[in-house]
Scaffold this active site. Structure first.
Site, PDB file in Angstrom:
ATOM      1  N   HIS A 113       0.967  -1.117  -0.089  1.00 10.93           N
ATOM      2  CA  HIS A 113       0.075  -0.175  -0.012  1.00 10.93           C
ATOM      3  C   HIS A 113       0.823   1.309   0.005  1.00 10.93           C
ATOM      4  O   HIS A 113       0.367   2.350   0.174  1.00 10.93           O
ATOM      5  CB  HIS A 113      -0.749  -0.054   1.240  1.00 10.93           C
ATOM      6  CG  HIS A 113      -2.077  -0.906   1.123  1.00 10.93           C
ATOM      7  ND1 HIS A 113      -2.846  -1.414   1.756  1.00 10.93           N
ATOM      8  CD2 HIS A 113      -2.470  -1.804   0.095  1.00 10.93           C
ATOM      9  CE1 HIS A 113      -3.602  -2.334   1.838  1.00 10.93           C
ATOM     10  NE2 HIS A 113      -3.412  -2.552   0.377  1.00 10.93           N
ATOM     11  N   CYS A 124       6.367  11.483 -13.641  1.00 12.70           N
ATOM     12  CA  CYS A 124       6.884  10.417 -13.920  1.00 12.70           C
ATOM     13  C   CYS A 124       6.765   9.149 -12.930  1.00 12.70           C
ATOM     14  O   CYS A 124       7.261   8.149 -13.294  1.00 12.70           O
ATOM     15  CB  CYS A 124       8.261  10.802 -14.372  1.00 12.70           C
ATOM     16  SG  CYS A 124       9.521  10.804 -13.065  1.00 12.70           S
TER      17      CYS A 124
END
Length: 242
Positions: A113, A124
């Site tokens: 997570h 990016c």
């Protein structure tokens, strides 16, 4: 007579870090009883009100920086070290976004997570360490792109699921520590393990929503039951644990 050291897949959740002062999510008084997840933990929330989302994670980041690993984290690091020395392994996959496993000495943690102490470039997707506050004016190091917390929000795909499934398939046993058993896909890992014939142990404060799937259950504070379980495991491969 000692046994072959096993490869144990360990899934950890918020309950393993609760005694370090980090809030759980779904318990009474947990984080989602204080905040609406739709307001602070979704891509739409970030687009709609980034200041609120940044502030929510800034508070959690400050809480984490001030926290320390507890006895459960230390025990898992001890288990990993002991098993590796004996030719086995403890492969830790965590739903937590804290770094307390690493600070306790465990290695190669899979953070499905994300990680609270990292920032993600919105241009990016590159990652950078980030321990301070974050806001709309924050920029990725040596770049003019904005950043977001490196956290998997609701509606986003957890990180490294294919690698996690491959890791699980190569293990001998499954252990879940401090999880609610209600958040998928992590809650489905135990069923996958059982389908592969693995024994499955639940270590939790109280029974999870999928406790019935496990072959062994131990309940109580993580700082008590995890060290005791680790000593039991290590005693089967190297005599009584120190």
């Amino acid at each position: 007579m000692t046994k072959r050291a096993p490869r144990i897949f360990i899934l950890t959740g918020a309950g393993v870090s609760a005694e370090s002062g980090l809030g759980t999510f779904r318990d009474v008084g947990g984080i989602w009883s204080q905040y609406r997840l739709e307001e602070v933990a979704t891509p739409d929330a970030f687009e709609r009100n980034p200041d609120l989302v940044y502030g929510f994670y800034n508070a959690r980041r400050a809480n984490l920086v001030a926290a320390a690993p507890n006895a459960a984290h230390a025990a898992l690091a001890k288990l990993q070290s002991g098993l590796r020395a004996a030719g086995g392994d403890a492969l830790i996959v965590t739903q937590n976004i804290d770094d307390l496993h690493e600070r306790a000495g465990a290695q190669d943690i899979a953070h499905m997570h994300g990680e609270l102490l990292k920032a993600r470039c919105l241009r990016c997707g590159a990652l950078a360490d980030w321990r301070g506050a974050m806001d709309a004016a924050s920029r990725y190091p040596n770049c003019d792109a904005a950043v977001r917390p490196h956290v998997v929000w609701f509606g986003e795909v957890p990180i490294g699921l294919d690698d996690i499934a491959e890791t699980l398939a190569g293990c001998d046993a499954f252990v879940s520590i401090g999880t609610s058993g209600s958040v998928y896909p992590a809650a489905g890992f135990v069923s996958m393990a059982r389908e592969m014939g693995m024994p499955a142990t639940e270590l939790n404060l109280e029974p999870s929503e999928n406790a019935f799937v496990f072959t062994d259950q131990r309940y109580g504070p993580a700082s008590s039951i995890v060290p005791a379980w680790v000593d039991d495991v290590l005693s089967t491969i190297s005599g009584p644990a120190n």
